[in-house]
Every structure is written in C-alpha cells, then in structure tokens.
Design a protein around this motif. Structure first.
Motif, PDB file in Angstrom:
ATOM      1  N   THR A  10       0.872  -1.161   0.000  1.00  8.09           N
ATOM      2  CA  THR A  10       0.000   0.000   0.000  1.00  8.09           C
ATOM      3  C   THR A  10       0.911   1.212   0.000  1.00  8.09           C
ATOM      4  O   THR A  10       2.110   1.104   0.277  1.00  8.09           O
ATOM      5  N   PRO A  11       0.379   2.390  -0.318  1.00  8.51           N
ATOM      6  CA  PRO A  11       1.250   3.577  -0.299  1.00  8.51           C
ATOM      7  C   PRO A  11       1.893   3.802   1.055  1.00  8.51           C
ATOM      8  O   PRO A  11       2.962   4.407   1.139  1.00  8.51           O
ATOM      9  N   GLU A  12       1.262   3.353   2.132  1.00  6.59           N
ATOM     10  CA  GLU A  12       1.766   3.655   3.463  1.00  6.59           C
ATOM     11  C   GLU A  12       2.697   2.571   4.006  1.00  6.59           C
ATOM     12  O   GLU A  12       3.653   2.866   4.720  1.00  6.59           O
ATOM     13  N   ILE A  13       2.421   1.304   3.680  1.00  7.78           N
ATOM     14  CA  ILE A  13       3.104   0.240   4.397  1.00  7.78           C
ATOM     15  C   ILE A  13       3.375  -0.953   3.486  1.00  7.78           C
ATOM     16  O   ILE A  13       2.480  -1.390   2.746  1.00  7.78           O
ATOM     17  N   PRO A  14       4.595  -1.482   3.480  1.00 10.35           N
ATOM     18  CA  PRO A  14       4.867  -2.692   2.698  1.00 10.35           C
ATOM     19  C   PRO A  14       4.114  -3.880   3.279  1.00 10.35           C
ATOM     20  O   PRO A  14       3.785  -3.908   4.471  1.00 10.35           O
ATOM     21  N   LEU A  15       3.891  -4.876   2.457  1.00 13.02           N
ATOM     22  CA  LEU A  15       3.137  -6.041   2.894  1.00 13.02           C
ATOM     23  C   LEU A  15       3.785  -6.691   4.116  1.00 13.02           C
ATOM     24  O   LEU A  15       3.094  -7.137   5.036  1.00 13.02           O
ATOM     25  N   TRP A  16       5.115  -6.804   4.137  1.00 13.18           N
ATOM     26  CA  TRP A  16       5.777  -7.496   5.247  1.00 13.18           C
ATOM     27  C   TRP A  16       5.599  -6.777   6.588  1.00 13.18           C
ATOM     28  O   TRP A  16       5.766  -7.375   7.633  1.00 13.18           O
ATOM     29  N   ASN A  17       5.260  -5.517   6.536  1.00  8.54           N
ATOM     30  CA  ASN A  17       5.015  -4.776   7.778  1.00  8.54           C
ATOM     31  C   ASN A  17       3.538  -4.717   8.155  1.00  8.54           C
ATOM     32  O   ASN A  17       3.187  -4.125   9.185  1.00  8.54           O
ATOM     33  N   ASP A  18       2.680  -5.319   7.341  1.00  9.37           N
ATOM     34  CA  ASP A  18       1.239  -5.191   7.537  1.00  9.37           C
ATOM     35  C   ASP A  18       0.687  -6.398   8.310  1.00  9.37           C
ATOM     36  O   ASP A  18       0.564  -7.499   7.764  1.00  9.37           O
ATOM     37  N   PRO A  19       0.366  -6.232   9.588  1.00  8.70           N
ATOM     38  CA  PRO A  19      -0.097  -7.361  10.400  1.00  8.70           C
ATOM     39  C   PRO A  19      -1.477  -7.880  10.017  1.00  8.70           C
ATOM     40  O   PRO A  19      -1.909  -8.909  10.541  1.00  8.70           O
ATOM     41  N   SER A  20      -2.165  -7.203   9.083  1.00  6.50           N
ATOM     42  CA  SER A  20      -3.463  -7.726   8.649  1.00  6.50           C
ATOM     43  C   SER A  20      -3.312  -8.899   7.693  1.00  6.50           C
ATOM     44  O   SER A  20      -4.282  -9.606   7.412  1.00  6.50           O
ATOM     45  N   HIS A  21      -2.123  -9.115   7.184  1.00  6.32           N
ATOM     46  CA  HIS A  21      -1.860 -10.242   6.294  1.00  6.32           C
ATOM     47  C   HIS A  21      -1.312 -11.428   7.091  1.00  6.32           C
ATOM     48  O   HIS A  21      -0.696 -11.251   8.153  1.00  6.32           O
ATOM     49  N   PRO A  22      -1.483 -12.651   6.597  1.00  4.99           N
ATOM     50  CA  PRO A  22      -0.894 -13.811   7.265  1.00  4.99           C
ATOM     51  C   PRO A  22       0.625 -13.679   7.360  1.00  4.99           C
ATOM     52  O   PRO A  22       1.266 -13.110   6.462  1.00  4.99           O
ATOM     53  N   VAL A  23       1.171 -14.204   8.432  1.00  3.93           N
ATOM     54  CA  VAL A  23       2.623 -14.122   8.625  1.00  3.93           C
ATOM     55  C   VAL A  23       3.359 -14.753   7.459  1.00  3.93           C
ATOM     56  O   VAL A  23       4.381 -14.230   6.987  1.00  3.93           O
ATOM     57  N   ALA A  25       2.595 -14.939   4.332  1.00  2.00           N
ATOM     58  CA  ALA A  25       2.620 -14.043   3.171  1.00  2.00           C
ATOM     59  C   ALA A  25       3.572 -12.872   3.399  1.00  2.00           C
ATOM     60  O   ALA A  25       4.291 -12.449   2.480  1.00  2.00           O
ATOM     61  N   ARG A  26       3.585 -12.345   4.597  1.00  2.00           N
ATOM     62  CA  ARG A  26       4.486 -11.240   4.912  1.00  2.00           C
ATOM     63  C   ARG A  26       5.935 -11.680   4.768  1.00  2.00           C
ATOM     64  O   ARG A  26       6.766 -10.957   4.186  1.00  2.00           O
ATOM     65  N   VAL A  27       6.230 -12.866   5.297  1.00  2.00           N
ATOM     66  CA  VAL A  27       7.604 -13.366   5.249  1.00  2.00           C
ATOM     67  C   VAL A  27       8.018 -13.654   3.816  1.00  2.00           C
ATOM     68  O   VAL A  27       9.139 -13.314   3.392  1.00  2.00           O
ATOM     69  N   ASP A  28       7.146 -14.282   3.034  1.00  2.00           N
ATOM     70  CA  ASP A  28       7.479 -14.557   1.634  1.00  2.00           C
ATOM     71  C   ASP A  28       7.777 -13.272   0.872  1.00  2.00           C
ATOM     72  O   ASP A  28       8.713 -13.205   0.067  1.00  2.00           O
ATOM     73  N   ALA A  29       6.976 -12.264   1.118  1.00  2.00           N
ATOM     74  CA  ALA A  29       7.190 -10.995   0.435  1.00  2.00           C
ATOM     75  C   ALA A  29       8.525 -10.373   0.820  1.00  2.00           C
ATOM     76  O   ALA A  29       9.251  -9.829  -0.035  1.00  2.00           O
ATOM     77  N   LEU A  30       8.861 -10.435   2.086  1.00  2.00           N
ATOM     78  CA  LEU A  30      10.122  -9.845   2.544  1.00  2.00           C
ATOM     79  C   LEU A  30      11.315 -10.603   1.977  1.00  2.00           C
ATOM     80  O   LEU A  30      12.286  -9.993   1.509  1.00  2.00           O
ATOM     81  N   ILE A  31      11.228 -11.919   1.981  1.00  2.00           N
ATOM     82  CA  ILE A  31      12.337 -12.703   1.421  1.00  2.00           C
ATOM     83  C   ILE A  31      12.522 -12.359  -0.057  1.00  2.00           C
ATOM     84  O   ILE A  31      13.647 -12.214  -0.551  1.00  2.00           O
ATOM     85  N   GLY A  32      11.417 -12.207  -0.767  1.00  2.00           N
ATOM     86  CA  GLY A  32      11.507 -11.905  -2.184  1.00  2.00           C
ATOM     87  C   GLY A  32      12.123 -10.555  -2.486  1.00  2.00           C
ATOM     88  O   GLY A  32      12.625 -10.318  -3.600  1.00  2.00           O
ATOM     89  N   ALA A  33      12.082  -9.657  -1.534  1.00  2.00           N
ATOM     90  CA  ALA A  33      12.621  -8.312  -1.744  1.00  2.00           C
ATOM     91  C   ALA A  33      14.067  -8.161  -1.291  1.00  2.00           C
ATOM     92  O   ALA A  33      14.682  -7.116  -1.518  1.00  2.00           O
ATOM     93  N   MET A  34      14.630  -9.194  -0.659  1.00  2.00           N
ATOM     94  CA  MET A  34      15.953  -9.067  -0.043  1.00  2.00           C
ATOM     95  C   MET A  34      17.061  -9.541  -0.972  1.00  2.00           C
ATOM     96  O   MET A  34      16.891 -10.478  -1.766  1.00  2.00           O
ATOM     97  N   THR A  35      18.203  -8.902  -0.860  1.00  2.00           N
ATOM     98  CA  THR A  35      19.403  -9.380  -1.536  1.00  2.00           C
ATOM     99  C   THR A  35      19.978 -10.554  -0.756  1.00  2.00           C
ATOM    100  O   THR A  35      19.612 -10.807   0.396  1.00  2.00           O
ATOM    101  N   GLN A 363       9.661 -16.029  13.134  1.00  2.00           N
ATOM    102  CA  GLN A 363       9.762 -15.791  14.569  1.00  2.00           C
ATOM    103  C   GLN A 363       9.818 -14.300  14.876  1.00  2.00           C
ATOM    104  O   GLN A 363       9.207 -13.835  15.853  1.00  2.00           O
ATOM    105  N   LYS A 364      10.506 -13.536  14.068  1.00  2.00           N
ATOM    106  CA  LYS A 364      10.530 -12.083  14.290  1.00  2.00           C
ATOM    107  C   LYS A 364       9.132 -11.492  14.121  1.00  2.00           C
ATOM    108  O   LYS A 364       8.731 -10.591  14.876  1.00  2.00           O
ATOM    109  N   ALA A 365       8.391 -11.998  13.141  1.00  2.00           N
ATOM    110  CA  ALA A 365       7.024 -11.514  12.967  1.00  2.00           C
ATOM    111  C   ALA A 365       6.166 -11.870  14.171  1.00  2.00           C
ATOM    112  O   ALA A 365       5.376 -11.047  14.651  1.00  2.00           O
ATOM    113  N   ASP A 366       6.325 -13.092  14.670  1.00  2.00           N
ATOM    114  CA  ASP A 366       5.556 -13.510  15.841  1.00  2.00           C
ATOM    115  C   ASP A 366       5.888 -12.665  17.067  1.00  2.00           C
ATOM    116  O   ASP A 366       5.037 -12.449  17.937  1.00  2.00           O
ATOM    117  N   LEU A 367       7.116 -12.194  17.147  1.00  2.00           N
ATOM    118  CA  LEU A 367       7.528 -11.329  18.256  1.00  2.00           C
ATOM    119  C   LEU A 367       7.104  -9.876  18.050  1.00  2.00           C
ATOM    120  O   LEU A 367       7.338  -9.035  18.921  1.00  2.00           O
TER     121      LEU A 367
END
Length: 788
Positions: A10-23, A25-35, A363-367
């Motif tokens: 969204t314009p305000e928040i990346p998917l990996w930071n959005d707690p309304s999405h399943p963990v 999905a957030r983790v997959d998105a973050l991994i896909g964006a990382m070097t 685990q970081k998301a769960d925390l």
C-alpha cells in the motif's frame, strides 16, 4: 543476487510490515525483496556488551573470534544481538537504554527497518548485573514441583522482556549420565521423566512472558566419555531415544518451546550441528517443530576446527544449513563472507538460506518485530525521560522482593535432608562451631551461569549487585542467642591442611558442629563445578574429606552441609554424621533456607534429583541402570549409591496403605488406575513425594531395573491423610524395540509406589494384553495423579 517477485504494498506500508496479512505471506514478500547479503545478515548474531553510560553497545571481543565492524555489517541488517546485558556489569536501566539505542541504530541502518532479536542466558535467573540469582536447575529437580519452577521462569521472563530481551538460552534438558561432568549443576537430574516435566514447566513459564525458550543441548552432550566436557560420546540409538530425547519431545509438544540449540558433541561420528536426520528428520519432520535452531556458541566453526568434517568455514556453514541450523551464534564467523562466497561458487544453494531465513523472519514476525508500530522502547521505560541517562540509573529493579521471595521458596523446597539421627532440628544450641570453606562465603550459593560467577569475577572492582548472606550470617540470624565460632579449616580445592587443627579445637568447644563443604562454581577450570570444571573422581575437592573426618573424630556431633553443584561421596560421614543436608547451589535465598531447615523453622521437603555415590570412583552410574549395572559377585566395584535418586527425609513420618487397582489386566492401548492412602503419622506438618516407578521383568530388549513414570507432592498436617489416585497409561511402559520403533509389549509389569528409587512402599503387578503396539511422539507421557 536479488530474487524478483511481485510484492503487494500500500502507499503507506509494505506487505511485510502489515499485520493484517498472514505471517507466511508477509515473510514470503520480505524474502523476495531481499538481496543475498540481506538474507544472510538475518542468520547470524554479533556478540556485544551494553554501554555503562547508556550509549550504543560495543562489539565484544573473544579469543575465538575476529573483530566485528558493526558499521560494515549493519546496512545489511542483523539477526541477533548476543548477551547485551550478560557480557559486562551494567546498571539494568542503562543497559536497557543501550539496547534501545542500538536497536534504533540497527533498524535505521537496514532498508527494511528490521530489529535484531536480543538473547540472554537465563539458566538460574536473568544473567544480568543486579538480577535475582535463583537456584540452579539441579535444585529445580530437587523440588519435584513443576508449578514453582513454572512461576520462577515466568518471573525471569518478565524481567527479561521488560528491558527489551526476546530470547532466553534455557533450559538445559541434558540428562545426567556421569556425575563427574562439570555441567551437572546445569541439569535437572538423572531421570528423563523428571527432567522432562520440570524442564517443560520452565519452558511454559518463560514462554508465558513472551520470551523464546531455547532447549539445549540437542542432543547427547551430557553423555561424554569420562564426564569430560566436549569429549566424544558413546551413545547407542536406544539410549538416545529412551533416555536423552524424551525431555526435548515433552518440552516441544507440551511446553511450546520456540527454539532449540544443537549440542557441541557428535554421536557415532556425526556432529549434532551437521546431523540432518536429527535437526530436520526427527526434530522437524517427525516432531513437527517449526521454530528456530540456533548454534551453540562457535558450534558451526567447530565443524572445521574440532570435528574435522569441514575443510573450511564455508563447508562448515553449508553442512550446518543443510542439517537444519538456522542461526549462527554468538557472532558472525561462518555465516558471513564464507557463506556468501559458497553461494556464489555454487557450493551452497540459496534455497537453504531461504529456508532458514523463513524460520527466522517468522519468529521475528511472531515477536512483533516486523509490525509498523514496533518500538525499541522496552516496557520498563514506559513514561520515562530517555534523554537523561543519569536519571534512569537505578530505576529498574531486577531483584525485587517478589523475586527474592520466590527464590527463597524454591531454595527451601530444594533442600534435601539425606540423613538425621534425631539431632535436627537443632534445639536452641548454645555454642555452634561453623566450619568449612563455604561457611563464610556468600557466593557459595551461586552456580556457574549466575552473573556474579560467570561474568562478575572478571570485574572484581564492581560490587556483586545482589545480597548474598553467607551461611554464617544466616545462622546468626536464625540462632540469635547462640555463640557461633567460625573456622575455615581448609579451602574448597587448595588442599591446605594447616587450618584443620584449629577447626577441630573449635569443634571440641561447641555443642554442635555445622561443617559447610562443597564447590566453588566457575568456568573452564576456575572452579570445581561448572562448564569445563570436570572432576576426576567424586571425592570431595581438595582436603575437604580430611577436614570432615577430623571433625567426626572431635567428639562433637557433626551436621554436614553441602553447597555444591554435584553430589559427592562423603566416606564415613554417611554413617558417622549426626545429619547430612544437601543443597545444590540454592541461590540468593539458599543460606536462609538451610538455616531454616537446621532450626526446624522449615521442614525439609527436597528429594534427590541425582543419586549420591557411596564411593568416589564408581562412575558412570545412575539409578536407571539395567541388571548388569547393579552390584554383583563378579565385580569388586559396588555402584550402589549411599542415597538413591528420589531420597529425602523430613521431620515427620508417613504411613502408606490401602493400595487398590481398578483392574489387573488392560490392553496395550489401555490404562490402570491405582489408589493408595498416605497419612502423616508424626507431630508436625510435612511433605511426602509419592513417586511411581515401573519395573518390566521381561522385555524384548534390556530395560532399566526401574524408571520413574510419575510423581506428586503431598503436604499433610499432623494426622491428616489423603487418598491418592494414579492413572497409568500403557504408553508409559513403551520403549524402543529391536527395529528402532517405539512399542508397548504385552506381559507383566510391576508398579512400585515409592518414597525413592531405593524405598518402594507399595508394590503391585499388572498385565498388559493383546498385540505389540507401536507408538510415536504423540504418546501419553504421564502417569496422572489426583489427590482426594
């Protein structure tokens, strides 16, 4: 290398930071964006020390690591911070401020704003300056009371969480196999059921406070040859499955532990850090564990330097990742440049990094560390002025009155009265001779992983940070009208005989002698108990036995008190002492607890979590021995203990009677229910620990003569009786059969309701009928007690 995937934002928040999405999905998105470098950075820690003035942490230097350049590392991110509080003495509030500022730096430096997980040791309390030092795990086992250990762990967890810590490196679930091992004090005992139930309670308490509990050491570390730390192990698959693994199974399934630490050792040539069948096949695929596996400190590098199964650090990193290790601790060595180079060269597939990273980020998301409202400000700083470090000093109390009261309760429940000829409780003695190397030493109650013994000894200029009354001080408070004369006699391990004559003279002038013997906790040879402080034999260290024998010859009754990390052979004192009181590094409330037992203010209720040997050289031996491990006419060595597992006296007597069974036969998937009455036949309140042992007379593979399958504590007033029911599922009779499967066999069993492994009070026989039945890790672990 960057993996390009479609990322919903969204314009305000990346998917990996959005707690309304399943963990997921957030983790997959973050991994896909990382070097690749950003991915790897999440898989290691950096060992740091908090700043004494509240500034950012500084990398801690260790003789097994190279210097770390945080400025170079942090733009890629950081997985963990190693022991920011447990590396040097720091005021807790300034340590929390230092951690806060460091987390701010970490999140500002990496483009995803991911904070690090901060972990600490918490084996006998939060290992930080000024934090309550609770009794060591061997004392937890002596309580036979999971509830009080659950409450202790919750209190430890709350203190850690309050200052910004996320993960605790405890409990130790190693089952004692050789009492000479220096880390016996860190274990819960020699029986897997006791270790499992007490350890699971600790996990439940720590996790209830939001702290990730870390089970260690997985698996076989305590079974090293000759009790030498980090020595080779000789463990068969059946011993591993039936003795060493069950505590871990229980703590994962019933405790909800979210992390496991691999052991340093190898089993049959396969180091645990490189054992894919263990860390992936058993732990994850069979048991269903979905948390993180962390390296024991430097354990991945040891695949090259100690085990010799890796040619370089890149190979070591690849072997650990393949096996299932997710995080390198304590600092980056193999998972840094060597791992990146190995991926670039095609030696390690990036998919292994993604697999470990998914677990770490989950685990970081769960925390809550990926949430947009995450803040580095810990709960203890709510409403505080963080711009004035001097005003913060002393505002966080990690040794609260509630903590100390809980530590006292555990210490009292853990004191074991081994022997008593009626001398205890002491009846207002007029003259007490307090003798021995632990008579006037406040730190004699502390284990190796307490902060003062683990870290504080390296900073003698810094006050210890907590109140540690010596036994002499506690006896003076307990017996205010007595004249107490203190004589050292000898040191813990210096072998000095020069003070024994004075100690004997002191004893002869007294009405009673209290001799305080035992250990000094330390690290790697700096103590007589603790990591790397293994014993050649179980004789008392130094000249303590000579001192004890001389006091026994003095003509004055001797009460032998042990403040120790392991049990010792006491020679003639077993028969000649007026009483023997065993305490395993009982923490801040320890000497008051002992004094209370001596005076009778407290009725002793502890039970031995490990057997006390009769001779110093009969190791390794535990009560779990098969028939060939018992005394026999074909060996001149008698391994029979002086005091067996589960033994402990109190100041009253109990009668056990009225044993009944609901049925004498049940199928191999059934259960039995036995009932008995326990009555306090003495004149004061007391605690009885009803223990249930199983004896399997005939089995397809050799079994221990008996093993604990259940227990319960009963607190009874004088004359009070309670009816105790215990339901015994056939599952508890299971064992690993010849083909490696866990089975329950039909046939006769003996149920022994006992006060200890050497004191069966009521015995009955039952029969399992039907076919051999196969079980797995979802079996019933417990014989369930109910008290009416």
């Amino acid at each position: 290398m960057t993996a390009n995937v479609a990322v919903e934002t969204t314009p305000e928040i990346p998917l990996w930071n959005d707690p309304s999405h399943p963990v997921s999905a957030r983790v997959d998105a973050l991994i896909g964006a990382m070097t690749l470098q950003e991915k790897i950075a999440q898989l290691y820690g950096v060992w740091v020390g908090a700043s004494a003035n509240g500034g950012e942490v500084a990398p801690h230097q260790h003789d097994m690591e190279e210097a770390v350049d945080l400025d170079a590392l942090l733009p890629s991110g950081l997985g963990q911070l190693t022991r920011p509080f447990g590396t040097a003495p720091v005021d807790p509030a300034l340590g929390a401020l230092s951690l806060l500022r460091t987390q701010t730096r970490i999140t500002s430096a990496n483009r995803f704003g991911i904070p690090a997980v901060a972990h600490e040791e918490c084996l006998a309390g939060f290992a930080a300056w000024g934090a309550t030092a609770y009794p060591v795990p061997l004392s937890w086992g002596a309580t036979f009371d999971p509830d009080v250990i659950r409450r202790m762990a919750a209190a430890i967890g709350r203190d850690m969480r309050a200052v910004g810590v996320h993960q605790g490196l405890a409990p130790v679930l190693d089952v004692v196999r050789d009492l000479r091992w220096g880390r016996v004090e860190e274990t819960i005992g020699e029986d897997p059921y006791l270790v499992g139930t007490i350890g699971t309670a600790y996990v439940q308490g720590l996790e209830s406070a939001g702290i990730v509990a870390t089970l260690k050491h997985f698996v076989g570390y305590s079974a090293s040859r000759a009790g030498r730390n980090l020595a080779p192990t000789s463990v068969g698959p059946r011993e591993r499955a039936d003795v060493l693994l069950p505590p871990f199974e229980m703590a994962i399934r019933e405790g909800g532990a979210r992390s496991v630490m691999h052991a340093y050792t190898d089993i049959d040539g396969i180091p645990s850090a490189a054992d894919e069948k263990l860390l992936t096949g058993l732990l994850r695929d069979t048991w269903g564990f979905d948390g993180t596996v962390v390296a024991d400190y430097f354990g991945i590098a040891f695949l090259k330097t100690l085990h010799g199964i890796a040619g370089d650090f890149a190979d070591a990193a690849g072997a650990a990742l393949t096996a299932g290790v997710d995080i390198e601790l304590p600092t980056v060595k193999t998972f840094g440049a060597p791992l990146a180079d190995a991926v670039a060269e095609g030696r390690v597939p990036e998919s292994l990094i993604d697999r470990a990273l998914r677990r770490v980020l989950t685990q970081k998301a769960d925390l809550g560390l990926l949430d947009p409202d995450w803040s580095p400000v810990p709960p203890a700083f709510a409403g505080a002025d963080l711009d004035d470090p001097d005003a913060l000093r002393g505002t966080i109390d990690l040794d609260s009155p509630a903590n100390r009261e809980l530590a006292r309760e555990i210490a009292e429940k853990a004191v074991v009265l081994l022997a008593n000829d009626g001398t205890l409780p002491l009846a207002a003695p007029r003259r007490i001779a307090l003798v021995g190397p632990n008579a006037a030493e406040g730190t004699a109650v502390l284990g190796c992983y307490s902060f003062p013994q683990h870290v504080g000894v390296q900073h003698p200029e810094i006050p210890v940070g907590i109140e540690l009354p010596s036994l002499g001080e506690s006896l003076a408070a307990e017996f205010p009208d007595a004249e107490i004369t203190v004589a050292r006699g000898t040191g813990v391990d210096d072998g000095d005989l020069s003070g024994i004559a004075e100690a004997v003279d002191t004893a002869r002038d007294a009405d009673i002698v209290v001799v305080a013997l035992g250990d000094r906790a330390g690290l790697f040879g700096r103590g007589t108990s603790g990591e790397g402080c293994d014993a050649e034999s179980l004789a008392l260290p130094g000249a303590q036995q000579e001192l004890l024998n001389a006091l026994l010859d003095s003509g004055t009754p001797v009460v032998t008190v042990l403040l120790a990390g392991r049990p010792y052979a006491l020679g003639r004192a077993v028969e000649d002492s007026a009483a023997i009181v065993q305490s395993f590094f009982p923490g801040v409330g320890g000497t008051r607890a002992i004094a209370g037992v001596l005076s009778g203010r407290t009725a002793p209720s502890g039970r031995l979590p490990v057997s006390v040997p009769r001779g110093p050289g009969s190791q390794p031996a535990t009560y779990l021995g098969a028939r060939l491990a018992q005394a026999s006419e074909v060996s001149n060595i008698d391994p029979t203990p002086a005091f067996g597992f589960g033994h402990g006296l109190t100041y009253t007597t109990f009668a056990w009677s009225g044993l009944t069974l609901d049925t004498e036969q049940a199928p191999t998937d059934g259960e039995f229910t036995a009932s008995l009455t326990v009555r306090n036949t003495g004149e004061r309140s007391g605690t009885e620990v009803v223990q249930l042992y199983l004896h399997d007379p005939v089995a397809s593979v050799v079994q221990p003569v008996q093993r604990l399958v259940g227990y319960t504590r009963l607190e009874l007033a004088p004359g009070e009786s309670r009816r105790v029911r215990v339901t015994v599922p056939a599952d508890v009779a299971s064992f690993t059969g010849r083909d490696g499967r866990r089975i329950v066999e039909p046939g006769e069993l003996e149920l022994r309701l006992a006060a200890s492994s050497t004191d069966a009070r009521l015995t009955t026989r039952v029969t399992l009928t039907g076919p051999v039945r196969e079980l797995d890790h979802t079996r019933r672990f417990h014989a369930e007690f109910t008290v009416e």
